[in-house]
Design an enzyme around this catalytic site. Structure first.
Site, PDB file in Angstrom:
ATOM      1  N   ARG A   1      21.903  -4.403 -16.804  1.00  0.00           N
ATOM      2  CA  ARG A   1      21.000  -4.949 -17.825  1.00  0.00           C
ATOM      3  C   ARG A   1      21.675  -5.473 -19.090  1.00  0.00           C
ATOM      4  NH1 ARG A   1      15.703  -1.573 -18.780  1.00  0.00           N
ATOM      5  NH2 ARG A   1      17.096  -0.133 -19.814  1.00  0.00           N
ATOM      6  N   ASP A   2      22.936  -5.185 -19.303  1.00  0.00           N
ATOM      7  CA  ASP A   2      23.589  -5.734 -20.496  1.00  0.00           C
ATOM      8  C   ASP A   2      25.035  -6.093 -20.183  1.00  0.00           C
ATOM      9  OD1 ASP A   2      23.773  -6.639 -23.095  1.00  0.00           O
ATOM     10  OD2 ASP A   2      24.485  -4.720 -23.844  1.00  0.00           O
TER      11      ASP A   2
END
Lengths: 295, 349
Positions: free
Chosen positions: A128-129
């Site tokens: 997610r990042d």
């Protein structure tokens, strides 16, 4: 049970909260995290991102992931013991000029990133990042390490609605920017981020850099074209009248935008930057792509 | 200060705890505390077909052998499979009370089934690592239950109520301060070795549904009923001796009878083919499920028409709601949970 000082010794301060230490002639890096101070009291117990990051890292054993060796508590502090990375490892790997010396090196590092993402997805973990700042490289040994799992989480299918404000804006996928399907997003979100990193490796600048969701989507559609029902089934019912769509745009010719890429490379890039998450290539399939022949 | 040349690397790798995730990494904090709707909810699980959009991404349905191998390997280190509480009524009573409380609060805040399953898993692992059977005090188990549910919610949910609110779902003899719960959280995390993503029966159910290719309405109906069944069994300590894969397989076999009886035999053979699991253990688990169901068969059923507005906290009560007493045959002994009186929107994760 051994105390911190009994288990580790020869502490050498690197920065205010980071130390180099030893155990049995092996070096480690120790990070101190205060979790019981007044500032954190409003966080309502142990902060969720600490629990998620540590519990995820405890499960992982992969050469391209910074390894968490040990977690110890002492009063109000947590001591996270990581594998020791010497000063040959450089943070924010795309800022390293040596990265761009050999085209093969870019391919090697891209392969390592995709291989790691495939490993995580098989274990039901969303990064997610993923972005260059969270990637460390040793150019000499050509080993890459992904660090910082604070935004990562485990997932089950069918996906629940996850936060749409997660991850660095430049690497967010269109489905997250659109909040497509009630914030349901999955593994394709990470593949999009890898596609953005691939583009950045080639252009030596961020592929998309809009300061807001709307401007970022406009940049994406300028390069890849505005999605239609044909290219992204269901998109018009979600955002047909949405201002985010902007005026219809035709996709640009990626071969002209990335003249340095061979046909296999262009094919892989276009599949990773496919607007529709359902049609986007998986990390597992990307690793097997002909572009990586010989890696 | 030594190693100045490494500062930039380490600042990236180990950012300060004030910005643990890294500045700018989130536009806003993903977790929100204290914002959960505190109205009572009637559902134990909130991804029922009624409340879930029938949107399944292809990536939702992806599966691979490596995932199953990873799950099976992880479950072999399950410390609960040898536990037996029958010999210790005090400990069993404490566990029943704790699980009852966890399920009640889980339902109240519309947390997912996974949150409840994780909370009970943490509680059991914590309880059995200490073996403080002789000196069990009610406040200890309640404090552990509060901390376990809080940890599970932080792992799986986005909107987590304040620790103080988590305890006020019902009148309670105990009300712990946030700092006390925080210390208990740390004790639990340390005791469990920070392993907060264990393989659960839900992990296997999730894999099976994708592997068997269940689609759309069938997918949702199957998952909802399976979750209901698992939550109804969770309070009975006899099921602790079964590995998650066995419990998931037994649950799946029973739910298939209800959801897709015509395909039951085909799916059953596929299931055993996928897992190469001990059929004896699965059959024994199925038998125990049916025994448990028949224990409650004579009790008054909570039917939809009575408009039950909450899920009873006791495992027995949960059982009544999850299993239908209308069916004359054991072949279709699982029914849908009652329609909720008020639906709450799912928190963002």
């Amino acid at each position: 049970m051994l105390t911190l000082r009994e288990k580790y010794y020869d502490f050498d301060q690197i920065s205010s909260k980071v130390f180099k230490c030893r155990r049995d002639d092996q070096f480690f890096t120790m990070k101190i995290v205060s979790i019981l101070n007044e500032e954190n009291q409003a966080n309502n117990g142990v902060p969720y991102w600490i629990i998620r990051e540590i519990s995820i890292l405890k499960e992982l054993d992969h050469i391209n992931i910074v390894r968490l060796i040990d977690v110890m508590t002492d009063g109000p502090d947590l001591f996270l013991v990581f594998e020791y990375l010497d000063n040959e490892f450089q943070a924010d790997f795309l800022k390293n000029p040596k990265m761009f010396m050999y085209p093969q090196m870019k391919k090697e590092f891209l392969y390592q990133i995709l291989n790691t993402v495939a490993y995580l997805h098989a274990r039901k973990i969303l990064l997610r990042d993923l972005r260059p700042e969270n990637i460390l490289v040793n150019v000499r040994t050509q080993v890459l390490k992904i660090a910082l799992f604070g935004a990562a989480r485990t997932f089950e299918a069918p996906l629940e609605a996850y936060s749409s404000s997660v991850g660095c804006l430049s690497y967010r996928s269109p489905e997250v920017l659109f909040q497509f399907g009630c914030e349901k997003y999955s593994t394709p979100n990470d593949v999009w981020a890898v596609g953005c990193i691939f583009g950045e490796m080639l252009l030596h600048r961020p592929l998309f850099s809009g300061p807001s969701d709307v401007e970022l989507l406009d940049e994406i559609f300028t390069l890849l074209g505005t999605p239609t029902e044909e290219t992204w089934p269901g998109v018009t019912s979600i955002c047909g009248t949405c201002a985010l769509m902007g005026p219809p745009q035709q996709p640009k010719d990626l071969a002209k935008e990335f003249p340095m890429l061979n046909p296999d490379g262009l094919d892989l890039l276009s599949k990773m930057l496919c607007l529709c998450p359902n049609y986007r290539i998986s990390a597992e399939d990307a690793v097997k792509h002909p572009y990586f022949k010989g890696v | 200060m030594a190693y100045h040349h490494q500062k930039s690397l380490l600042d990236t790798l180990y950012c300060s705890e004030e910005h643990w995730i890294g500045e700018g990494e989130f536009d806003q904090a993903e977790e929100e505390y204290g914002n959960s709707n505190s109205n009572s909810s009637s559902t134990l699980v909130n991804n029922s077909p009624e409340s879930s959009p029938h949107l399944l991404l292809e990536s939702d349905m992806f599966w691979d052998e490596q995932e199953l191998a990873s799950l099976l390997e992880k479950e072999q280190h399950n410390p609960l499979s040898t536990c037996c509480l029958q010999s210790n009524p005090a400990l069993e009573g404490a566990r029943i009370e704790a699980v009852e409380w966890i399920l009640k609060v889980n339902a109240h805040y519309s947390f997912s089934a996974l949150t409840a399953v994780l909370a009970v898993n943490y509680f059991d692992r914590f309880l059995f690592s200490f073996r403080f059977q002789n000196d069990i005090k009610p406040w200890m188990t309640r404090l552990a239950a509060v901390a376990c549910l809080s940890l599970a919610a932080k792992v799986d949910e986005t909107h987590v109520p304040f620790l103080i609110d988590l305890q006020q779902v019902e009148e309670s003899r105990y009300l712990f301060e946030a700092k006390t719960i925080k210390k208990m959280e740390i004790l639990i995390l340390s005791t469990l070795g920070w392993k907060m993503n264990p393989p659960t029966s839900l992990s296997f159910l999730d894999y099976f549904t994708r592997r068997l290719g269940l689609k759309d309405h069938l997918f949702w109906e199957f998952l909802t009923k399976s979750e209901g069944v698992l939550l109804s069994l969770i309070g009975d300590s006899r099921f602790m001796s079964y590995l998650p894969s066995v419990l998931a397989t037994a649950t799946m076999m029973q739910v298939l009878k209800s959801v897709e009886p015509s395909l039951e035999a085909e799916y059953k053979s596929q299931l055993f083919g996928i897992l190469r699991i001990d059929k004896e253990k699965v059959n024994s688990c199925c038998k125990l499920m049916l025994e448990l169901w028949s224990e409650f068969e004579g009790k008054q059923c909570m039917k939809r028409k009575f408009g039950i507005g909450w899920i009873p906290g006791s495992p027995n009560g949960v059982m009544d709601v999850s299993f239908s007493c209308d069916s004359s045959s054991n072949d279709s002994w699982v029914s849908s949970s009652p329609e909720p009186l008020s639906k709450k929107s799912r928190s963002e994760k």
